[in-house]
Design a protein around this motif. Structure first.
Motif, PDB file in Angstrom:
ATOM      1  N   GLY A 218     -16.277  19.097  13.276  1.00  0.00           N
ATOM      2  CA  GLY A 218     -15.964  18.094  14.286  1.00  0.00           C
ATOM      3  C   GLY A 218     -15.647  16.733  13.709  1.00  0.00           C
ATOM      4  O   GLY A 218     -15.331  15.796  14.449  1.00  0.00           O
ATOM      5  N   SER A 221     -12.139  15.022  14.521  1.00  0.00           N
ATOM      6  CA  SER A 221     -11.950  14.331  15.800  1.00  0.00           C
ATOM      7  C   SER A 221     -12.927  13.181  15.988  1.00  0.00           C
ATOM      8  O   SER A 221     -12.602  12.177  16.631  1.00  0.00           O
ATOM      9  N   LEU A 222     -14.124  13.306  15.405  1.00  0.00           N
ATOM     10  CA  LEU A 222     -15.141  12.276  15.588  1.00  0.00           C
ATOM     11  C   LEU A 222     -14.895  11.046  14.722  1.00  0.00           C
ATOM     12  O   LEU A 222     -15.137   9.918  15.147  1.00  0.00           O
ATOM     13  N   ASP A 223     -14.452  11.264  13.499  1.00  0.00           N
ATOM     14  CA  ASP A 223     -14.264  10.135  12.574  1.00  0.00           C
ATOM     15  C   ASP A 223     -13.131  10.454  11.607  1.00  0.00           C
ATOM     16  O   ASP A 223     -13.345  10.723  10.426  1.00  0.00           O
TER      17      ASP A 223
END
Length: 445
Positions: A218, A221-223
């Motif tokens: 993830g 998309s998160l960072d």
């Protein structure tokens, strides 16, 4: 066009060389293995934290049930009275958790050396045994665990050696190097084009690995910027080795030199790897250990055992006087106005003095650690491997400072528990369901 032809020929040479292709596949396998280990560690920590939160919620529900039923505790433990601040605080779950970064698979760092969660009580400290002492990454290597950061930092240069050691040297080995143009500019482009083929090949492979695992955790998309930063440092590190080995090939196999060849180039490259990946980091680590020995932890052990016992042996009046100095607002409480110190209240309040003792001792240790880290940072110019290792761990939130922040989180929870306990205790409060729920809200993340 000439560059394309050279690259095309190098590709043919690569696929016809079992030694190089097998080495590349082994490197990719090691990288995937390291990433998978990091991914599994990430999932394990996430699952563990989730399970603890569920258990804590069950504990809260159980204690609330006691209040609703008019009970003071479990039936089989009549000495427990959750209407007192001491027991109510004790049963209030306070989970300090270092949420694992989705980039952990790329650099495990200190994630295996320190604990990642702690159930905080008013008697806790940030250096308790459950906050440290897990197996470290070098030890995990001996039992088959491999870290992606280790693969990149230490195995990638070896792969580059395998891929480029005979560029220019092979021609000298078979004595047809004179057939190649000896014009310096043309020779530069010839060596550069051949080296660039392998650089691009490795860059593409690493990019695919980063994208796949960043998407799986993830992180993509998160960072996204952190993923980009991590890939940048990996490629910068790779580029530095390619530049170093290119210079070895260029200066080691000039047409005017009678010595050279693949073996000579390989020996020089391996010497560079040993110098920067083994000798310098090892020397820096050894000097740092001599300059900042780890025996300062003895101070913590002494404080935890001997100095804490001295606090417990203090008369109730001395404990009260010291606590009022430490927490001046206690002077406004009900108990502070009593003429005689209540030994029961002072006994449950002494954790405030122990906490101060632990904090002072730990501050000395943290300062020593910071001095050691600064000394190591000063060696980065000659110790680039340690620089990149710490950079990757910092991006993945698995470095020393990530765990320093986690320790600060633990200490904040300890301070909060002790403050709640002291003031409710000294105000002689009876803890009901409403107050207990207020306690739990104080420690929700």
């Amino acid at each position: 066009m000439k560059h394309f032809i050279i690259t095309q020929q190098e590709f043919k040479h690569f696929i016809r060389s079992p030694f190089k292709t097998i080495s590349l596949f082994l490197f990719v396998g090691a990288a995937i293995y390291g990433l998978q280990n990091g991914y599994e560690l990430l999932k394990t920590q996430q699952d563990e934290i989730a399970a603890i939160n569920i258990k804590n919620n069950e504990t809260i529900a159980e204690v609330v049930g006691w209040y609703d039923a008019g009970k003071k505790g479990p039936d089989d433990k009549p000495w427990i009275d959750v209407t007192t601040p001491m027991r109510a605080i004790w049963y209030t779950p306070a989970l300090a958790a270092k949420e694992p970064s989705p980039l952990m698979p790329f650099s495990i760092g200190q994630a295996e050396q320190f604990g990642f969660y702690k159930q905080v009580s008013n008697w806790s400290s940030v250096l308790d045994s459950d906050s440290s002492g897990e197996i470290s990454n070098p030890e995990r290597l001996t039992v088959g665990t491999l870290d992606f950061g280790f693969v990149v930092l230490y195995l990638l240069p070896i792969l580059v050696i395998v891929l480029v050691f005979n560029i220019g040297g092979l021609e000298k080995d078979f004595r047809f190097d004179q057939l190649i143009q000896t014009n310096i500019a043309s020779r530069q482009k010839w060596l550069l084009a051949r080296s660039l083929f392998y650089f691009v090949l490795i860059a593409v492979i690493l990019l695919l690995l980063v994208i796949v695992y960043a998407a799986a955790t993830g992180a993509l998309s998160l960072d996204f910027l952190a993923v980009l930063k991590l890939y940048f440092y990996v490629m910068l590190y790779t580029l530095l080795w390619f530049v170093a080995f290119y210079l070895v090939n260029f200066f080691g196999n000039r047409p005017t030199r009678k010595t050279g060849g693949s073996a000579n180039q390989a020996l020089k490259m391996i010497s560079l790897w040993l110098l920067f990946c083994v000798i310098i980091p090892g020397a820096v680590h050894q000097l740092a250990s001599l300059k900042y020995p780890t025996n300062y932890m003895v101070d913590f052990v002494d404080a935890k055992r001997e100095e804490t016992n001295k606090i417990w042996d203090l008369p109730a009046e001395d404990i009260r006087n010291q606590l009022v100095k430490l927490y001046p607002k206690l002077a406004l409480t009900k108990h502070a106005k009593d003429s005689i110190a209540d030994s029961r209240i002072m006994g449950s309040s002494s954790s405030g003095l122990v906490n101060r003792l632990m904090k002072n001792t730990i501050l000395t240790i943290e300062n020593s650690n910071e001095n050691k880290n600064q000394w190591i940072r000063n060696t980065y110019l000659i110790n680039p491997v340690s620089f990149f290792q710490n950079k990757l761990s910092a991006i993945a939130s698995t470095d020393y400072y990530a765990y320093k922040d986690y320790r600060a989180q633990i200490q904040s929870m300890i301070d909060k528990k002790i403050t709640l306990l002291l003031f409710d205790n000294w105000n002689k409060k009876t803890i009901d369901k409403k107050r207990f729920i207020e306690y739990t809200e104080q420690f929700k993340q």
